[in-house]
Design an enzyme around this catalytic site. Sequence first.
Site, PDB file in Angstrom:
ATOM      1  N   ASP A 169       2.717  -4.587 -13.647  1.00  0.00           N
ATOM      2  CA  ASP A 169       1.531  -5.003 -12.892  1.00  0.00           C
ATOM      3  C   ASP A 169       0.917  -3.839 -12.104  1.00  0.00           C
ATOM      4  O   ASP A 169       1.642  -2.996 -11.571  1.00  0.00           O
ATOM      5  CB  ASP A 169       1.957  -6.130 -11.934  1.00  0.00           C
ATOM      6  CG  ASP A 169       0.769  -6.918 -11.411  1.00  0.00           C
ATOM      7  OD1 ASP A 169      -0.343  -6.722 -11.920  1.00  0.00           O
ATOM      8  OD2 ASP A 169       0.982  -7.741 -10.499  1.00  0.00           O
ATOM      9  N   GLU A 281      -4.233  -5.961 -19.553  1.00  0.00           N
ATOM     10  CA  GLU A 281      -5.209  -6.610 -18.669  1.00  0.00           C
ATOM     11  C   GLU A 281      -5.943  -5.512 -17.905  1.00  0.00           C
ATOM     12  O   GLU A 281      -5.327  -4.542 -17.461  1.00  0.00           O
ATOM     13  CB  GLU A 281      -4.478  -7.525 -17.680  1.00  0.00           C
ATOM     14  CG  GLU A 281      -5.387  -8.079 -16.590  1.00  0.00           C
ATOM     15  CD  GLU A 281      -4.742  -9.238 -15.839  1.00  0.00           C
ATOM     16  OE1 GLU A 281      -4.337 -10.220 -16.492  1.00  0.00           O
ATOM     17  OE2 GLU A 281      -4.625  -9.146 -14.618  1.00  0.00           O
ATOM     18  N   LYS A 323      -2.884 -12.711   0.883  1.00  0.00           N
ATOM     19  CA  LYS A 323      -1.511 -12.948   0.463  1.00  0.00           C
ATOM     20  C   LYS A 323      -0.954 -14.231   1.068  1.00  0.00           C
ATOM     21  O   LYS A 323      -0.998 -14.422   2.271  1.00  0.00           O
ATOM     22  CB  LYS A 323      -0.623 -11.762   0.890  1.00  0.00           C
ATOM     23  CG  LYS A 323      -0.958 -10.465   0.188  1.00  0.00           C
ATOM     24  CD  LYS A 323      -0.662 -10.554  -1.300  1.00  0.00           C
ATOM     25  CE  LYS A 323      -1.361  -9.439  -2.056  1.00  0.00           C
ATOM     26  NZ  LYS A 323      -1.314  -9.613  -3.502  1.00  0.00           N
ATOM     27  N   HIS A 356      -5.763 -13.149  -9.592  1.00  0.00           N
ATOM     28  CA  HIS A 356      -4.700 -12.444  -8.867  1.00  0.00           C
ATOM     29  C   HIS A 356      -4.578 -12.943  -7.434  1.00  0.00           C
ATOM     30  O   HIS A 356      -5.465 -13.629  -6.943  1.00  0.00           O
ATOM     31  CB  HIS A 356      -5.005 -10.939  -8.807  1.00  0.00           C
ATOM     32  CG  HIS A 356      -4.747 -10.222 -10.083  1.00  0.00           C
ATOM     33  ND1 HIS A 356      -4.265  -8.933 -10.124  1.00  0.00           N
ATOM     34  CD2 HIS A 356      -4.917 -10.603 -11.365  1.00  0.00           C
ATOM     35  CE1 HIS A 356      -4.159  -8.551 -11.383  1.00  0.00           C
ATOM     36  NE2 HIS A 356      -4.553  -9.534 -12.166  1.00  0.00           N
TER      37      HIS A 356
HETATM   38 ZN    ZN Z   1      -3.926  -8.000  -8.322  1.00  0.00          ZN
END
Ligand code: ZN
Length: 495
Positions: A169, A281, A323, A356
Amino acid sequence: MTPPPDPLDPSAVALRGDGAYPDSQVSYAGATYWLERHADGARRLIAVTDDESVFDRFAGTTETVGGRVRLRAETTAHNAEALRHALPWLTPSRVGLHTSAGFGDRLGLSTPGHVRALTAVGAPIRPVFAQQSIREMGRCHRTPRDVLDDATWGAFQAGWTKPVGGDADHLEHLDDVDATAAAGFAFFTLDPKARVDAEAEHADAAGIMTKVEAIDWPGLDSDLATFVNRYAGQRIDLEHDAVELDKESVLRAMAKYGPSLAHAMAMYRRLAEKGAGFEVEFAVDETDYPTKPVEHVVVVSELKRLGMDFISFAPRFVGRFEKGVEYIGDLEELKRDFEIHAQLARALGPYKLSLHSGSDKYSTYPLFAEATRGVAHLKTAGTSWAEALRVIARNDPDLMRRILALALDSFESSRKSYHLSCDPARIPADPSDDEVARLLDVVDSRQVLHVGYGAILDEFGPQMYRVWNDHEEEHYRIIADHFVRHLEPFAPYAQ
Ligand SMILES: [Zn+2]
């Protein structure tokens, strides 16, 4: 296609020890495998076969029991690799356009909880258990192999026998590509955010011209005039909307993203040199401004022209995706944003849209699932860590108080690179047991703890792992319940 397991060999069930995880037991290609947990908390792989050569790749000890060969092997990196070879569904493979979910796991302990959530929801959502950004691996002192191996053992322990992805990632450098490809990841999230020029959002016409003239056009196999001719004045008709590409907006889009495209292509070519079997991605979700429809068109079209074959695109959507907390912004506006990006992904692709910082944003999932019709990837990263802290809060409030104090002390450095709205001043300095139990339910403390993982694990790691180990059922239950809420809205569209 990954082959399914064989029917469970009943004679092997009788050989299972007391510490066995019953769900792990699986028969395939002439052997039966399971995982056992011993009194010291260590896990060991046990397997039986009639043909000892099946175990050639494993490092362990073998003995003959009732006429069969039994293997005992430690859960090492070497044996994780051997297990992926023996049980091929555990090897990360391409996910394609299937509905998918990424379960970041900073601790290497959460995968069994993720498996339970998927099993409970029952929809064909493809899991990506192994997923961690380079930034997080650094803070957790994990290698790409650690991430992959922990997910392998966790999926095996919980009896997962369908395909898995593996997401390297937020790769930002060529070295990141090398390190994660060598470990065996199959999905690579290319994030060239350092070269996205935020100033282009508000620069005047002269400023935009200076920026686009400075682009390394030969590196993009083009020139400014050709670029303008290709896009300016075009109109993309979508199912419900249309996107007009005027000269000003395509130049602004290129001023903003142009330099990042060259870097993304460099990472992509580096991957392609290593051979087939990967997917990519393209992610710009961590940039300062929402990705406009015109920018989506220009970025995606340029990447395609340059030869990047990507399976998903992660724009920066409107509003705030912080977050570990709910979406902050106007849901109607977000719905329209999802819809236009999803229409573009169908018209220019198809490719998946990727959401995300997707954890804990319950209000957004039905909108995202519907807009994309399930051609979607949901990426969560630290929420499993935040939920794991509940186990500590419930079972060792004193340790949790010390963890909170450290998270507050280290907050200014931990918060870097994260979007947060928490106010540490609102967190009780000396929380009661009741307040400790609620720390993960309050935005301020949840975010402070969410981003403090590096410092917290450095200081208290061994004690915390002991608590999780002593309460693993509770841990898996908390994780599973939490993820069922994330996955259920996608179930009607999963494909
Ligand atoms: Zn991200």
